[in-house]
Design an enzyme around this catalytic site. Structure first.
Site, PDB file in Angstrom:
ATOM      1  N   GLU A 207      81.443 -36.842  24.258  1.00 41.23           N
ATOM      2  CA  GLU A 207      82.444 -37.702  23.573  1.00 41.23           C
ATOM      3  C   GLU A 207      81.424 -38.179  22.518  1.00 41.23           C
ATOM      4  O   GLU A 207      82.901 -38.620  22.169  1.00 41.23           O
ATOM      5  CB  GLU A 207      82.323 -38.586  24.438  1.00 41.23           C
ATOM      6  CG  GLU A 207      82.798 -38.425  26.332  1.00 41.23           C
ATOM      7  CD  GLU A 207      81.658 -38.098  26.781  1.00 41.23           C
ATOM      8  OE1 GLU A 207      81.287 -37.216  26.289  1.00 41.23           O
ATOM      9  OE2 GLU A 207      81.955 -37.918  27.927  1.00 41.23           O
ATOM     10  N   ARG A 260      69.130 -44.886  30.226  1.00 44.51           N
ATOM     11  CA  ARG A 260      70.179 -45.956  31.113  1.00 44.51           C
ATOM     12  C   ARG A 260      69.109 -47.424  30.738  1.00 44.51           C
ATOM     13  O   ARG A 260      69.481 -48.783  31.948  1.00 44.51           O
ATOM     14  CB  ARG A 260      70.893 -45.942  32.817  1.00 44.51           C
ATOM     15  CG  ARG A 260      69.902 -45.529  33.540  1.00 44.51           C
ATOM     16  CD  ARG A 260      70.415 -44.871  35.017  1.00 44.51           C
ATOM     17  NE  ARG A 260      69.761 -44.553  35.381  1.00 44.51           N
ATOM     18  CZ  ARG A 260      68.907 -43.095  35.776  1.00 44.51           C
ATOM     19  NH1 ARG A 260      70.287 -42.591  34.262  1.00 44.51           N
ATOM     20  NH2 ARG A 260      68.378 -42.159  35.746  1.00 44.51           N
ATOM     21  N   GLU A 345      73.597 -44.838  38.409  1.00 46.61           N
ATOM     22  CA  GLU A 345      72.912 -43.776  38.156  1.00 46.61           C
ATOM     23  C   GLU A 345      71.122 -43.269  38.718  1.00 46.61           C
ATOM     24  O   GLU A 345      70.914 -42.235  38.372  1.00 46.61           O
ATOM     25  CB  GLU A 345      73.333 -43.428  36.640  1.00 46.61           C
ATOM     26  CG  GLU A 345      73.063 -42.338  35.582  1.00 46.61           C
ATOM     27  CD  GLU A 345      73.373 -42.373  34.557  1.00 46.61           C
ATOM     28  OE1 GLU A 345      74.847 -41.336  34.590  1.00 46.61           O
ATOM     29  OE2 GLU A 345      72.662 -42.921  33.829  1.00 46.61           O
ATOM     30  N   HIS A 376      90.663 -64.484  42.561  1.00 45.66           N
ATOM     31  CA  HIS A 376      92.359 -64.274  42.795  1.00 45.66           C
ATOM     32  C   HIS A 376      92.338 -62.251  42.349  1.00 45.66           C
ATOM     33  O   HIS A 376      93.798 -61.892  42.350  1.00 45.66           O
ATOM     34  CB  HIS A 376      92.759 -64.910  41.480  1.00 45.66           C
ATOM     35  CG  HIS A 376      92.176 -65.422  41.143  1.00 45.66           C
ATOM     36  ND1 HIS A 376      92.889 -66.801  41.734  1.00 45.66           N
ATOM     37  CD2 HIS A 376      91.370 -66.447  40.540  1.00 45.66           C
ATOM     38  CE1 HIS A 376      92.630 -68.333  41.283  1.00 45.66           C
ATOM     39  NE2 HIS A 376      91.563 -67.975  41.177  1.00 45.66           N
ATOM     40  N   LYS A 502      79.844 -31.637  33.303  1.00 47.81           N
ATOM     41  CA  LYS A 502      79.514 -31.411  31.637  1.00 47.81           C
ATOM     42  C   LYS A 502      79.497 -30.260  31.419  1.00 47.81           C
ATOM     43  O   LYS A 502      80.967 -29.893  30.950  1.00 47.81           O
ATOM     44  CB  LYS A 502      78.375 -31.896  31.647  1.00 47.81           C
ATOM     45  CG  LYS A 502      78.321 -33.388  31.319  1.00 47.81           C
ATOM     46  CD  LYS A 502      76.348 -33.719  30.410  1.00 47.81           C
ATOM     47  CE  LYS A 502      76.167 -35.046  31.275  1.00 47.81           C
ATOM     48  NZ  LYS A 502      75.129 -35.686  30.438  1.00 47.81           N
TER      49      LYS A 502
HETATM   50  O1  F6P Z   1      76.070 -38.162  31.033  1.00 46.07           O
HETATM   51  C1  F6P Z   1      75.273 -39.522  31.786  1.00 46.07           C
HETATM   52  C2  F6P Z   1      74.413 -39.645  30.084  1.00 46.07           C
HETATM   53  O2  F6P Z   1      73.424 -38.546  30.181  1.00 46.07           O
HETATM   54  C3  F6P Z   1      74.077 -41.152  30.956  1.00 46.07           C
HETATM   55  O3  F6P Z   1      72.560 -40.858  31.583  1.00 46.07           O
HETATM   56  C4  F6P Z   1      73.089 -41.823  29.423  1.00 46.07           C
HETATM   57  O4  F6P Z   1      73.564 -42.924  28.995  1.00 46.07           O
HETATM   58  C5  F6P Z   1      74.466 -40.821  28.757  1.00 46.07           C
HETATM   59  O5  F6P Z   1      74.856 -39.834  28.979  1.00 46.07           O
HETATM   60  C6  F6P Z   1      74.515 -40.753  27.098  1.00 46.07           C
HETATM   61  O6  F6P Z   1      73.538 -39.675  26.861  1.00 46.07           O
HETATM   62  P1  F6P Z   1      73.199 -39.737  25.414  1.00 46.07           P
HETATM   63  O7  F6P Z   1      72.392 -40.768  24.765  1.00 46.07           O
HETATM   64  O8  F6P Z   1      72.240 -38.852  25.016  1.00 46.07           O
HETATM   65  O9  F6P Z   1      74.594 -39.639  24.225  1.00 46.07           O
END
Ligand code: F6P
Length: 534
Positions: A207, A260, A345, A376, A502
């Site tokens: 992404e 995280r 997670e 609400h 993934k």
């Molecule tokens: O898919 C989960 C994950 O691996 C998370 O643990 C992480 O925060 C996120 O994707 C983003 O990962 P990256 O910082 O490597 O793009």
């Protein structure tokens, strides 16, 4: 694992399951003092939790038997507590005061932390004071922060909580691979005055890379090639990949920073640019104060430990597999989303550290909305649904230094009170009669207006939402999550559960490129793909 301590907890929870929370205050006069405490600018009240005095003591025994103190030392000493990835977990090193001396698997790391901190401070200062400019010499007016999961949720929470109403430099966040997210973020921005910060620990996340490519194309269409790299900053634990991608500058962090848990690192560079270093330093200081509390307070007076034990008592003792979090502050509206990743997670796991099944419930479903909005929406179920959903109220006394938020916190207090005391059918009936309803109507309506009560909640109060209290709050949740993982004996720091999806997404994309579902696909997925391809 301390089997006897678990058996004892389950037995006491079963025995005391029907005890009324409200009655416990009379039965145990120091309940309120024992179950409320102050830590790093936060005040916690866990006296409205379901535990009786012996329930609490048994939970505490479980923490002792699980060696929370020993595991805590292992974490702060930089041992390989993330054993499945062979990594230390050292986010506390990122917020420790200058002069600290942390080691990850024996390697000294504090000097490097200090170096990156000063790089961030200097760069943010240069951007904020227009010393650092774009390819055409114009100062930056906006930052587009691209990242997902831990590379998005923390910085977004910080920015929402602390941003000025009219920021000199606006921060936009893009996480979703849906192009609409990027389109919305770029709307109204001028490429000449926009800085793109690509945040990805691995720099391989589908992404984020797709969004970074889109941002690059947007910049390239408007800017001269020379100097374009000034608009592109990478934040990553894989600097060589960021450089190969075309980032003009990279801020690094190490593999001992979990995604995280990374908001204390350069991952929050965009926020430092938007808020200034002083605010970010305050954020780090608040977390460091909570770290000290976690390290020094005895278990029975230790905020993250108490929060963890309350959750374990609810989940494993009383079989309550969900918890709602309601921050009564608009600035904390993203807290539930942040906690979903932090807790689910980290602790949404089914095997112990040694690979054997945990054999009991671990992380509950965490959900929430800011108050009073949630009242609400789903609070109906919290009050009258058949399942008991423990609630957590995060209450800010004042966000503007006055008492103007009192309607906000009055509602939070009332919710906790209502959940605990409830309303009997006889009371509901009497109220209906008192309001003039005929007896037959009161009979019919009373069951609908009955509240079972005896529903637990925790209150976390802070005077103001400041960088310090925000830092302390997030560190509190981090350590609470860690303590739960210790007691469940799971590794809170890996996330293998996200991998299979993934891999399969890549396979589906191969089918998309081929224009047809592969014969290996199951009938349902093949039919859905077929429909989407058409
Ligand atoms: O898919 C989960 C994950 O691996 C998370 O643990 C992480 O925060 C996120 O994707 C983003 O990962 P990256 O910082 O490597 O793009």
């Amino acid at each position: 694992m301390p089997h006897a301590a678990w058996t004892e907890l389950e037995a006491v929870a079963r025995r005391d399951a029907d005890a009324r929370i409200l009655d416990q205050f009379a039965a145990d006069p120091d309940r309120l003092t024992r179950l409320s405490l102050d830590a790093a600018g936060l005040h916690l009240d866990l006296s409205k939790q379901s535990w009786t005095r012996s329930g609490f003591e048994t939970a505490l025994e479980l923490a002792r038997a699980a060696d929370v103190e020993g595991r805590r030392a292992a974490l702060f000493d930089g041992e390989a507590v993330n054993a499945t990835e062979g990594r230390a977990v050292l986010h506390p090193a990122l917020r420790a005061p200058e002069g600290a001396d942390f080691h990850a698997l024996g390697e000294a790391v504090s000097a490097e932390v200090a170096t990156v901190r000063s790089q961030m401070r200097d760069y943010a200062h240069a951007v904020r004071s227009s010393i650092e400019t774009g390819a055409t010499g114009r100062p930056f007016k906006a930052v587009v922060h691209i990242g997902i999961g831990g590379s998005d949720l923390g910085p977004r929470l910080i920015w929402d909580a602390l941003r000025p109403l009219e920021p000199a430099i606006d921060i936009r966040f893009v996480a979703n691979i849906d192009p609409r997210d990027m389109a919305e973020a770029l709307t109204g921005l001028d490429p000449e005055t926009t800085l793109v910060v690509v945040v990805s620990k691995t720099f391989t996340t589908q992404e984020t890379l797709a969004n970074a490519e889109a941002a690059k194309a947007w910049l390239a269409a408007a800017l001269p090639a020379e100097g374009m790299e000034r608009h592109f900053i990478g934040v990553t634990a894989a600097p060589e990949r960021a450089a190969a991608f075309g980032c003009g500058r990279t801020f690094a962090f190490r593999d001992w920073v979990g995604g995280r848990y990374s908001l204390w690192s350069a991952v929050s560079l965009s926020c430092v640019i938007g808020l200034g270093w002083e605010a970010f330093q305050g954020f780090l200081d608040g977390a460091a104060a909570l770290d000290r509390h976690f390290l020094e307070a005895p278990l029975a007076r230790n905020a993250p430990v108490l929060m963890a034990l309350a959750q374990i008592y609810n989940v494993d003792g009383l079989h309550r597999p969900a918890r709602t979090v309601a921050p009564y502050a608009h600035g904390l509206r993203r807290l539930p989303a942040f906690l979903q990743q932090l807790e689910m997670e980290s602790n949404g796991k089914r095997v112990r550290r040694d690979g054997s099944p945990v054999g009991r419930q671990t992380c509950p479903v965490v959900f929430g909305e800011p108050g009073t909005n949630g009242q609400h929406a789903f609070f109906q179920q919290i009050h009258q649904g058949p399942q008991v959903v423990p609630a957590e109220f995060v209450i800010v006394a004042s966000t503007d230094g006055t008492t103007s938020e009192s309607p906000l916190w009055a509602n939070a207090l009332a919710q906790g009170q209502a959940l605990m005391q409830g309303k009997t059918e006889a009371q509901a009936h009497a109220e209906l009669i008192a309001s003039g309803a005929p007896d037959a109507e009161a009979e019919v309506l009373a069951p609908h207006k009955t509240f079972p009560g005896n529903r637990p909640s925790t209150a976390i109060l802070m005077e103001r939402l400041t960088p310090q209290t925000l830092g302390a709050l997030i560190a509190l949740y981090e350590h609470k999550t860690f303590v739960e993982g210790v007691i469940w004996d799971i590794n809170s720091f890996d996330q293998w559960g996200v991998e299979l999806g993934k891999v399969l997404a890549r396979a589906v994309l191969t089918d998309v490129a081929a224009g047809a579902p592969s014969p290996a696909l199951d009938p349902s997925t093949a039919a859905l793909l077929d429909r989407l391809l058409k």
